[in-house]
Design an enzyme around this catalytic site. Structure first.
Site, short mmCIF file in Angstrom:
data_model
loop_
_atom_site.label_atom_id
_atom_site.label_comp_id
_atom_site.label_asym_id
_atom_site.label_seq_id
_atom_site.Cartn_x
_atom_site.Cartn_y
_atom_site.Cartn_z
N GLY A 103 -17.34 -14.74 -42.66
CA GLY A 103 -17.45 -14.96 -41.23
C GLY A 103 -18.53 -14.21 -40.49
O GLY A 103 -18.56 -14.24 -39.26
N LYS A 132 -29.54 -21.97 -46.85
CA LYS A 132 -30.08 -21.23 -47.99
C LYS A 132 -30.29 -22.15 -49.17
O LYS A 132 -29.50 -23.06 -49.42
CB LYS A 132 -29.11 -20.11 -48.37
CG LYS A 132 -29.56 -19.30 -49.58
CD LYS A 132 -28.93 -17.93 -49.62
CE LYS A 132 -27.44 -17.92 -49.82
NZ LYS A 132 -26.91 -16.54 -49.80
N ASP A 142 -15.24 -23.66 -44.35
CA ASP A 142 -15.30 -23.07 -45.69
C ASP A 142 -14.02 -23.42 -46.44
O ASP A 142 -12.97 -23.62 -45.83
CB ASP A 142 -15.46 -21.55 -45.62
CG ASP A 142 -16.06 -20.98 -46.90
OD1 ASP A 142 -17.22 -20.53 -46.87
OD2 ASP A 142 -15.38 -21.00 -47.95
N TRP A 145 -21.80 -14.74 -40.16
CA TRP A 145 -22.70 -15.58 -39.36
C TRP A 145 -21.98 -16.11 -38.12
O TRP A 145 -22.55 -16.18 -37.04
CB TRP A 145 -23.26 -16.72 -40.21
CG TRP A 145 -24.42 -16.30 -41.07
CD1 TRP A 145 -24.63 -15.06 -41.62
CD2 TRP A 145 -25.53 -17.10 -41.47
NE1 TRP A 145 -25.79 -15.04 -42.34
CE2 TRP A 145 -26.37 -16.28 -42.27
CE3 TRP A 145 -25.89 -18.42 -41.25
CZ2 TRP A 145 -27.55 -16.75 -42.85
CZ3 TRP A 145 -27.06 -18.89 -41.83
CH2 TRP A 145 -27.89 -18.07 -42.60
N ASP A 160 -25.11 -20.42 -45.00
CA ASP A 160 -25.49 -19.37 -45.94
C ASP A 160 -24.78 -19.57 -47.27
O ASP A 160 -24.68 -18.66 -48.08
CB ASP A 160 -25.14 -18.00 -45.35
CG ASP A 160 -25.76 -16.85 -46.12
OD1 ASP A 160 -26.92 -16.99 -46.57
OD2 ASP A 160 -25.10 -15.80 -46.29
#
Length: 200
Positions: free
Chosen positions: A51, A151, A71, A53, A112
């Site tokens: 968490g 990413k 997620d 970000w 990410d």
């Protein structure tokens, strides 16, 4: 400062500031360079756990900015904010995308997320590209002129992704933040000024 001491520096800095992970400083560098949050009122965070970000967005963006955090693992329960919507599920799954669609459009999509690494560069790079494709499947949830940041591991697949995105965004580049480990092959793709529908 060697690689491990540098990594420890970012981890300690994150812990002292109350962030869940050192990766928050990667987003901070991206935001500083590209002003990601300056016009974002709705943000989608893919692969958000634990968490950090999400924490950064909630703490940095305008007070009216809403965040949808996705997620397969639960987002830290102590991250409490009325602007936060949690969606627990695999970001690559169609049913997860359907649940996220209810919150669209977004001004900014962040990710990410990274695959479990094996130590085999070829295998890991391919797995990263597959995950990046899963992130890019959300691109049509963007508003006009929206942004996408995710990413990916450096390699031929990442170059193909950049080429594909350049047909649909006004500006596309890659960036390695200072908080990334020097020997890491990770890069962040930054695509801005979404032009409209992006085919698969």
């Amino acid at each position: 400062m060697n690689v491990y001491k540098r990594a420890d520096f970012w981890a300690k800095k994150a812990a002292a500031a109350g962030y869940r992970a050192r990766s928050v400083y990667k987003l901070a560098a991206l935001d500083k360079k590209y002003s990601l949050l300056s016009r974002a009122s709705r943000v989608l965070d893919l692969g958000a756990a634990p968490g950090s970000w999400t924490q950064y967005v909630l703490g940095t963006a305008a007070a009216c900015t809403a965040v949808c955090a996705v997620d397969v693992q639960p987002i830290a329960s102590d991250i409490q904010d009325a602007r936060l919507q949690r969606v627990q599920g695999d970001l690559c799954a169609a049913d997860t995308r359907a649940r996220v669609a209810c919150n669209a459009p977004f001004d900014l999509i962040l990710s990410d997320a990274a695959p479990r690494t094996t130590g085999n560069r070829t295998v890991d790079t391919s797995a990263s590209a597959c995950l990046a494709a899963g992130v890019c499947a959300y691109v049509n949830f963007l508003s006009s002129d929206g942004g996408l940041v995710f990413k990916v591991f450096q390699g031929s697949e990442h170059l193909a992704i950049l080429t594909h995105l350049r047909a649909h965004f006004g500006a596309v580049c890659s960036f390695k933040p200072p908080a990334s480990r020097p020997r890491s092959c990770e890069l962040y793709v930054v695509a801005r000024f979404f032009r409209g529908t992006c085919g698969k």
